[in-house]
Design an enzyme around this catalytic site. Structure first.
Site, PDB file in Angstrom:
ATOM      1  N   ASP A   1      -0.717  -9.356  -0.517  1.00 45.16           N
ATOM      2  CA  ASP A   1       0.343  -8.933   0.411  1.00 45.16           C
ATOM      3  C   ASP A   1       0.168  -9.614   1.760  1.00 45.16           C
ATOM      4  O   ASP A   1       0.215  -8.972   2.812  1.00 45.16           O
ATOM      5  CB  ASP A   1       0.343  -7.408   0.567  1.00 45.16           C
ATOM      6  CG  ASP A   1       1.614  -6.885   1.255  1.00 45.16           C
ATOM      7  OD1 ASP A   1       2.651  -7.599   1.217  1.00 45.16           O
ATOM      8  OD2 ASP A   1       1.579  -5.787   1.836  1.00 45.16           O
TER       9      ASP A   1
ATOM     10  N   PHE B   1       1.483   6.975   3.774  1.00 42.72           N
ATOM     11  CA  PHE B   1       0.325   7.772   3.369  1.00 42.72           C
ATOM     12  C   PHE B   1      -0.799   7.811   4.407  1.00 42.72           C
ATOM     13  O   PHE B   1      -1.802   8.480   4.189  1.00 42.72           O
ATOM     14  CB  PHE B   1      -0.247   7.230   2.052  1.00 42.72           C
ATOM     15  CG  PHE B   1       0.766   7.208   0.936  1.00 42.72           C
ATOM     16  CD1 PHE B   1       1.129   8.369   0.289  1.00 42.72           C
ATOM     17  CD2 PHE B   1       1.365   6.015   0.555  1.00 42.72           C
ATOM     18  CE1 PHE B   1       2.068   8.357  -0.730  1.00 42.72           C
ATOM     19  CE2 PHE B   1       2.299   5.989  -0.470  1.00 42.72           C
ATOM     20  CZ  PHE B   1       2.660   7.166  -1.108  1.00 42.72           C
ATOM     21  N   ALA B   2      -0.668   7.085   5.486  1.00 37.22           N
ATOM     22  CA  ALA B   2      -1.775   7.013   6.441  1.00 37.22           C
ATOM     23  C   ALA B   2      -1.297   6.937   7.884  1.00 37.22           C
ATOM     24  O   ALA B   2      -0.185   6.488   8.168  1.00 37.22           O
ATOM     25  CB  ALA B   2      -2.642   5.792   6.124  1.00 37.22           C
ATOM     26  N   LYS B   3      -2.159   7.402   8.775  1.00 35.64           N
ATOM     27  CA  LYS B   3      -1.969   7.244  10.214  1.00 35.64           C
ATOM     28  C   LYS B   3      -3.191   6.532  10.763  1.00 35.64           C
ATOM     29  O   LYS B   3      -4.306   6.753  10.277  1.00 35.64           O
ATOM     30  CB  LYS B   3      -1.828   8.615  10.887  1.00 35.64           C
ATOM     31  CG  LYS B   3      -0.572   9.383  10.500  1.00 35.64           C
ATOM     32  CD  LYS B   3      -0.543  10.753  11.183  1.00 35.64           C
ATOM     33  CE  LYS B   3       0.692  11.557  10.778  1.00 35.64           C
ATOM     34  NZ  LYS B   3       0.694  12.910  11.392  1.00 35.64           N
TER      35      LYS B   3
ATOM     36  N   LYS C   1      -8.390   5.116  10.365  1.00 36.41           N
ATOM     37  CA  LYS C   1      -7.265   5.271   9.447  1.00 36.41           C
ATOM     38  C   LYS C   1      -7.448   6.590   8.692  1.00 36.41           C
ATOM     39  O   LYS C   1      -8.465   6.802   8.038  1.00 36.41           O
ATOM     40  CB  LYS C   1      -7.237   4.090   8.473  1.00 36.41           C
ATOM     41  CG  LYS C   1      -6.107   4.127   7.445  1.00 36.41           C
ATOM     42  CD  LYS C   1      -6.163   2.868   6.581  1.00 36.41           C
ATOM     43  CE  LYS C   1      -5.135   2.874   5.471  1.00 36.41           C
ATOM     44  NZ  LYS C   1      -5.202   1.641   4.654  1.00 36.41           N
TER      45      LYS C   1
ATOM     46  N   LEU D   1      -1.889   4.725  16.850  1.00 37.60           N
ATOM     47  CA  LEU D   1      -1.582   3.289  16.911  1.00 37.60           C
ATOM     48  C   LEU D   1      -0.446   2.911  15.971  1.00 37.60           C
ATOM     49  O   LEU D   1       0.300   1.976  16.231  1.00 37.60           O
ATOM     50  CB  LEU D   1      -2.830   2.472  16.555  1.00 37.60           C
ATOM     51  CG  LEU D   1      -4.033   2.591  17.490  1.00 37.60           C
ATOM     52  CD1 LEU D   1      -5.216   1.827  16.919  1.00 37.60           C
ATOM     53  CD2 LEU D   1      -3.689   2.077  18.883  1.00 37.60           C
ATOM     54  N   GLY D   2      -0.336   3.635  14.862  1.00 36.89           N
ATOM     55  CA  GLY D   2       0.709   3.329  13.886  1.00 36.89           C
ATOM     56  C   GLY D   2       0.606   4.266  12.702  1.00 36.89           C
ATOM     57  O   GLY D   2      -0.371   4.998  12.549  1.00 36.89           O
ATOM     58  N   HIS D   3       1.612   4.250  11.864  1.00 39.13           N
ATOM     59  CA  HIS D   3       1.571   5.112  10.682  1.00 39.13           C
ATOM     60  C   HIS D   3       2.433   4.538   9.567  1.00 39.13           C
ATOM     61  O   HIS D   3       3.365   3.774   9.795  1.00 39.13           O
ATOM     62  CB  HIS D   3       2.039   6.536  11.020  1.00 39.13           C
ATOM     63  CG  HIS D   3       3.453   6.617  11.517  1.00 39.13           C
ATOM     64  ND1 HIS D   3       4.527   6.713  10.675  1.00 39.13           N
ATOM     65  CD2 HIS D   3       3.966   6.590  12.776  1.00 39.13           C
ATOM     66  CE1 HIS D   3       5.643   6.760  11.385  1.00 39.13           C
ATOM     67  NE2 HIS D   3       5.323   6.681  12.663  1.00 39.13           N
ATOM     68  N   GLY D   4       2.077   4.907   8.337  1.00 40.52           N
ATOM     69  CA  GLY D   4       2.835   4.512   7.162  1.00 40.52           C
ATOM     70  C   GLY D   4       3.149   5.736   6.337  1.00 40.52           C
ATOM     71  O   GLY D   4       3.047   6.867   6.820  1.00 40.52           O
TER      72      GLY D   4
END
Length: 422
Positions: A136, A25-27, A43, A20-23
């Protein structure tokens, strides 16, 4: 996804699907709970990466906070799992995507914007009432479910009241520049609730305008505008919405409007959804927090965490082991037997006792370093013959609580605590 990652994430319970998405440090993956068929989001965080950059405390904090903030307008954390290399968050799957995607198509009608804003303030006020500050807030961290309800997500930069320094303020500069409050940039300390209100003001402006109130290609020039509260409302803003935004985007945090005053404003009160009205009524009469509690059940994840070999408590606790104010044990005795045992302990210390079928409250009479010591014990029935008991400090000094637990409570409960042979 790598085979190791897929196997570890499933744990016999989740069937992982598309990314669905990723950053950094995480997917995040779409997944299905094979036991009930419900959709969830998983996550996946790599332990090695977060340890390398010193972010493990942040991950622990995010887990702790998400366990605290159960609310219809906040993405729910179902459970946390871990392998040697990964941490897995099983979360509510929010199908409608980011609110940002709607704004990217243009500004929203005032009534539509108000509906989202009402849900946002309701969620943030709920967080603040529990000593949690998001830090945030932005449209990218606001999701929409398939019914169009708003859900706040991404508590990775959040803080507890416990993180306040002696001056009663937070001091970590974080957040997204265009949405961050002037006092956060100033690095002199800030009130987390007031900083969140500023961010909510920027979000409301963006919903109604379709663009940001503070914009400049030069980030320092943008910060100067934020410091001064230098922005203009477009002519299509109603006078009521304009007044509210001006009060939220007040550079002086001491003069900034509070969440309760926002919810009391005439603009906010127009067409308040029934769900919000109902919850406000419950809270006013104490129904939301004081509902009659039956003997609760726990899932297998909680049982596993009782075993020292599968202890995941470091993922949930901010305090050092010698500073704990919670104790958990299992027993094959009945809930009534546990309550009787706790009553016996209370008599030895002249504690007053309040009890129900699933909880016991012990209140000390002597005034200690931080007032009278209060103990809360909650009893959870796993099966008819297996019970888990959580004991927490309700009031008083943590050191006095720990001494009471180690010298009096643990020895008194020794004969009923469930143990396994290893």
């Amino acid at each position: 996804m790598a085979p190791e990652e897929r196997c570890a994430a499933l744990h016999g319970k989740y069937e992982l699907g598309r990314l669905l998405g990723h950053g950094t440090f995480a997917k995040v993956y779409h997944a299905r709970n094979v036991q009930n068929g419900k959709n969830v989001a998983i996550k996946v965080v790599g332990k090695e990466k977060v340890i390398k950059v010193g972010m493990m405390e942040q991950i622990k904090r995010e887990i702790s906070i998400m366990k605290m903030v159960k609310n219809m307008n906040i993405v729910e954390l179902h459970e946390v799992m871990a392998s040697k290399t990964k941490i897995y968050f099983a979360m509510e799957y929010v199908k409608g995507g980011e609110l940002f995607a709607k704004i990217a198509k243009g500004r929203l009608r005032e009534d539509v914007a108000r509906g989202y804003f009402q849900q946002l303030i309701s969620a943030i006020d709920f967080c603040h009432s529990r000593g949690v500050y998001h830090r945030d807030l932005k449209p990218e961290n606001l999701l929409l479910d398939d019914a169009g309800n708003l859900k706040v997500t991404d508590f990775g930069l959040s803080a507890f009241t416990d993180h306040l320094r002696q001056d009663g303020l937070l001091h970590t500069t974080c957040g997204t520049p265009a949405y961050v409050a002037p006092e956060v940039i100033g690095k002199k300390g800030y009130d987390g609730s007031k900083a969140d209100i500023w961010s909510c003001g920027v979000i409301l402006y963006v919903l109604l305008a379709g663009f940001l109130p503070f914009q400049d290609e030069n980030i320092m020039a943008m910060y100067k505008k934020i410091y001064r509260g230098d922005f203009k409302c477009p002519p299509w803003f109603s006078s009521e919405s304009r007044k509210l935004i001006m009060k939220m985007l007040e550079p002086n945090p001491n003069s900034r409007i509070t969440a309760s005053k926002i919810m009391d404003s005439s603009w906010f009160k127009k067409s308040v959804p029934k769900t919000l009205r109902h919850r406000e009524e419950e809270e006013e009469f104490g129904l939301a927090s004081e509902k009659v509690k039956e003997v609760e059940t726990m899932n297998a994840f909680h049982i596993i965490s009782l075993s020292e070999g599968f202890d995941l408590s470091p993922l949930f606790e901010e305090k050092k082991r010698d500073e704990k104010d919670q104790m958990r044990f299992a027993t094959t005795r009945s809930a009534s037997s546990v309550i009787s045992k706790l009553e016996e302990v209370a008599k030895t210390r002249n504690f007053s006792v309040k009890k129900s079928d699933s909880s016991v409250r012990l209140q000390g009479q002597e005034i200690g370093r931080k007032g009278k010591l209060g103990i809360a014990a909650d009893i959870f029935a796993i099966t008819n013959s297996f019970v888990v008991v959580e004991v927490n400090k309700a009031s008083g000094d943590t050191l006095e609580y720990n001494q009471f637990c180690s010298k009096e409570l643990r020895p008194a409960l020794k004969d009923i605590v469930w143990t396994t042979t290893k």
